[in-house]
Design an enzyme around this catalytic site. Structure first.
Site, mmCIF file in Angstrom:
data_model
loop_
_atom_site.group_PDB
_atom_site.id
_atom_site.type_symbol
_atom_site.label_atom_id
_atom_site.label_comp_id
_atom_site.label_asym_id
_atom_site.label_seq_id
_atom_site.Cartn_x
_atom_site.Cartn_y
_atom_site.Cartn_z
ATOM 1 N N ALA A 9 0.810 -1.229 0.000
ATOM 2 C CA ALA A 9 0.000 0.000 0.000
ATOM 3 C C ALA A 9 0.837 1.269 0.000
ATOM 4 O O ALA A 9 0.377 2.313 -0.454
ATOM 5 C CB ALA A 9 -0.937 -0.014 1.209
ATOM 6 N N GLY A 11 3.592 1.627 -1.685
ATOM 7 C CA GLY A 11 4.368 1.704 -2.923
ATOM 8 C C GLY A 11 3.756 2.708 -3.886
ATOM 9 O O GLY A 11 2.740 3.342 -3.593
ATOM 10 N N VAL A 125 -1.385 -8.099 -8.948
ATOM 11 C CA VAL A 125 -0.729 -7.089 -9.792
ATOM 12 C C VAL A 125 0.793 -7.267 -9.700
ATOM 13 O O VAL A 125 1.510 -7.121 -10.687
ATOM 14 C CB VAL A 125 -1.140 -5.665 -9.337
ATOM 15 C CG1 VAL A 125 -0.371 -4.595 -10.114
ATOM 16 C CG2 VAL A 125 -2.651 -5.464 -9.497
ATOM 17 N N ASP A 155 -1.932 -3.889 -20.161
ATOM 18 C CA ASP A 155 -1.476 -4.237 -21.512
ATOM 19 C C ASP A 155 -2.590 -3.972 -22.528
ATOM 20 O O ASP A 155 -2.342 -3.460 -23.617
ATOM 21 C CB ASP A 155 -1.052 -5.714 -21.548
ATOM 22 C CG ASP A 155 -0.074 -6.023 -20.424
ATOM 23 O OD1 ASP A 155 0.950 -5.338 -20.337
ATOM 24 O OD2 ASP A 155 -0.360 -6.918 -19.598
ATOM 25 N N HIS A 183 1.671 -11.862 -18.521
ATOM 26 C CA HIS A 183 2.021 -10.437 -18.445
ATOM 27 C C HIS A 183 3.554 -10.350 -18.473
ATOM 28 O O HIS A 183 4.208 -10.277 -17.440
ATOM 29 C CB HIS A 183 1.454 -9.807 -17.169
ATOM 30 C CG HIS A 183 1.979 -8.413 -16.940
ATOM 31 N ND1 HIS A 183 1.658 -7.355 -17.740
ATOM 32 C CD2 HIS A 183 2.831 -7.920 -16.019
ATOM 33 C CE1 HIS A 183 2.284 -6.277 -17.322
ATOM 34 N NE2 HIS A 183 3.010 -6.594 -16.272
HETATM 35 P P1 NAX Z 1 6.924 -0.270 -5.229
HETATM 36 O O1 NAX Z 1 8.269 -0.872 -5.033
HETATM 37 O O2 NAX Z 1 6.777 1.199 -5.341
HETATM 38 O O3 NAX Z 1 5.966 -0.750 -4.048
HETATM 39 C C1 NAX Z 1 5.879 -2.078 -3.645
HETATM 40 C C2 NAX Z 1 5.499 -2.065 -2.182
HETATM 41 O O4 NAX Z 1 5.236 -3.396 -1.801
HETATM 42 C C3 NAX Z 1 6.597 -1.531 -1.260
HETATM 43 O O5 NAX Z 1 6.068 -0.472 -0.486
HETATM 44 C C4 NAX Z 1 6.971 -2.746 -0.414
HETATM 45 O O6 NAX Z 1 7.295 -2.388 0.915
HETATM 46 C C5 NAX Z 1 5.688 -3.554 -0.475
HETATM 47 N N1 NAX Z 1 5.847 -4.995 -0.241
HETATM 48 C C6 NAX Z 1 6.840 -5.812 -0.642
HETATM 49 N N2 NAX Z 1 6.632 -7.049 -0.191
HETATM 50 C C7 NAX Z 1 5.492 -7.026 0.518
HETATM 51 C C8 NAX Z 1 4.764 -7.989 1.260
HETATM 52 N N3 NAX Z 1 5.205 -9.254 1.354
HETATM 53 N N4 NAX Z 1 3.623 -7.612 1.862
HETATM 54 C C9 NAX Z 1 3.189 -6.343 1.783
HETATM 55 N N5 NAX Z 1 3.831 -5.371 1.112
HETATM 56 C C10 NAX Z 1 4.971 -5.713 0.491
HETATM 57 O O7 NAX Z 1 6.316 -1.026 -6.509
HETATM 58 P P2 NAX Z 1 5.101 -0.569 -7.434
HETATM 59 O O8 NAX Z 1 5.599 0.315 -8.499
HETATM 60 O O9 NAX Z 1 3.972 -0.111 -6.582
HETATM 61 O O10 NAX Z 1 4.768 -1.964 -8.153
HETATM 62 C C11 NAX Z 1 4.226 -3.050 -7.442
HETATM 63 C C12 NAX Z 1 4.222 -4.293 -8.303
HETATM 64 O O11 NAX Z 1 3.401 -4.123 -9.448
HETATM 65 C C13 NAX Z 1 5.596 -4.678 -8.850
HETATM 66 O O12 NAX Z 1 5.770 -6.066 -8.719
HETATM 67 C C14 NAX Z 1 5.492 -4.321 -10.324
HETATM 68 O O13 NAX Z 1 6.370 -5.075 -11.124
HETATM 69 C C15 NAX Z 1 4.059 -4.660 -10.576
HETATM 70 N N6 NAX Z 1 3.455 -4.140 -11.803
HETATM 71 C C16 NAX Z 1 2.540 -4.890 -12.418
HETATM 72 C C17 NAX Z 1 1.874 -4.473 -13.546
HETATM 73 C C18 NAX Z 1 0.847 -5.313 -14.223
HETATM 74 O O14 NAX Z 1 0.368 -4.892 -15.272
HETATM 75 N N7 NAX Z 1 0.481 -6.492 -13.723
HETATM 76 C C19 NAX Z 1 2.194 -3.156 -14.161
HETATM 77 C C20 NAX Z 1 2.874 -2.206 -13.217
HETATM 78 C C21 NAX Z 1 3.883 -2.840 -12.297
HETATM 79 O O15 NAX Z 1 5.058 -3.037 -13.021
#
Ligand code: NAX
Length: 325
Positions: A9, A11, A125, A155, A183
């Site tokens: 949340a 992120g 996601v 996408d 994806h």
């Molecule tokens: P961020 O790195 O900004 O935020 C991720 C957050 O998740 C961080 O605040 C971290 O502390 C938290 N986190 C990590 N492990 C956790 C856990 N076990 N429990 C709870 N929180 C946890 O990443 P953000 O840009 O927000 O992207 C999040 C994810 O979306 C990434 O894996 C990214 O690759 C993926 N995406 C997926 C997309 C899709 O189309 N399916 C597109 C956008 C994005 O690339």
């Protein structure tokens, strides 16, 4: 009242997503929403700051925000679990390393969901989202598999926008652009079955070589292009796609339309092995369930693309097989 858990949340996607969930634009102006924010202990402070900002918006539809660092508590009684948080890809990491690094998170969260929620829909996601969804679903047999999906709506939106721009029409004229498979760069944006202003996209575009080469590559590589330009991965567009994804699953799909999401294959459509979380053309029905749209024409060209993305998903399943016991 709808309870929504959002992992990761604090992120960047979380920061774009939460305010739109709270504002009433997703569940309507008459439905109260309670947000359950899940973060890692180190990021709890940031999550709490975001919760304060949510309260400061004074959205009439926001019934409350709570922050958690334990998955089971965060998932308690939720109707939607948006699994956004995951480990990012570090320098020099291969996709297979990323898959392995993320698997334990989704084992834990799948188990926590099984214990804490029942009437729930899960949207993954966090990448690699298809395989993460496969793992979470495997560890959450208490919830029907059809309640699990992984997001390929970004996408689809990218593919529609790029096509509209090239042809010079409003994006609202582009329909039925199905994303097939993973994806990842092997996804197949199916321009052969897309419509522009009710006519086949290929006819309106009149440039098959462009569709096969630049268009396909640009949709498949759009995430990397954004990172290069912005220095960070897509966030607001990903959050927006997540909103679209929830809406598409919540409302009956208009006749003749379809949308893309990765859902468990039942082994009955398009030769995709049973159990893989594969992006298909879907339609939400009046009773709230969905169906995989059958009998979409698949050319020899498309069949080859579907095979490639299927092979990649099978390989990913093999990489995490020890997490699927
Ligand atoms: P961020 O790195 O900004 O935020 C991720 C957050 O998740 C961080 O605040 C971290 O502390 C938290 N986190 C990590 N492990 C956790 C856990 N076990 N429990 C709870 N929180 C946890 O990443 P953000 O840009 O927000 O992207 C999040 C994810 O979306 C990434 O894996 C990214 O690759 C993926 N995406 C997926 C997309 C899709 O189309 N399916 C597109 C956008 C994005 O690339």
């Amino acid at each position: 009242m709808i309870h929504v858990a959002i992992t990761g949340a604090a992120g960047q996607i979380g920061y774009s997503l939460l305010f739109r969930l709270a504002s009433g634009e997703v569940f309507g102006p008459h439905t109260q929403v309670k947000l359950h924010l899940l973060e890692l202990p180190d990021s709890m402070k940031a999550a709490e700051g975001t919760a304060m900002e949510l309260e400061d918006c004074a959205f009439p539809t926001l019934a409350g925000v709570e922050c958690f660092d334990q998955a089971e508590a965060a998932f308690s009684g939720v109707n939607w679990a948006l699994l956004v948080g995951s480990k990012p890809r570090g320098p020099g990491m291969e996709r297979s390393d990323l898959i392995r690094a993320n698997a334990p998170i989704f084992v834990r969260q799948g188990k926590a969901l099984a214990r804490a929620a029942s009437d729930v829909r899960i949207v993954v996601v966090g990448n690699p989202c298809n395989t993460n969804a496969l793992i979470a679903q495997h560890h959450c047999q208490e919830v029907p598999a059809t309640r699990f999906s992984a997001m390929t709506m970004l996408d689809e939106n990218r593919g529609k926008a790029l096509l509209a721009k090239k042809i010079g029409v409003p994006v609202a004229d582009v329909h039925n652009l199905v994303i097939w498979g993973n994806h990842s760069p092997t996804m197949y944006p199916d321009f052969e079955n897309a419509l522009v202003g009710g006519k086949p996209a290929e006819t309106v575009c009149g440039n098959r070589p462009w569709l096969e080469s630049q268009y396909l590559a640009q949709v498949q590589q759009r995430g990397a292009e954004i990172i290069q330009a912005r220095g960070k991965s897509s966030a607001a567009s990903a959050a927006s796609a997540c909103i679209d994804h929830i809406r598409r699953f919540s409302q009956p799909t208009p006749t003749g339309e379809m949308f893309s999401a990765a859902v468990p294959s039942n082994g009955e459509h398009y030769g995709i092995p049973k159990g893989l979380i594969f992006s298909f053309p879907l339609r939400t029905l009046a009773n709230g369930t969905y169906e995989i749209v059958p009998n979409i024409p698949i050319s020899a060209y498309a069949r080859e693309k579907l095979q490639k993305t299927t092979d990649e998903l099978l390989k990913e399943r093999e990489i995490v097989k020890d997490q699927l016991l």
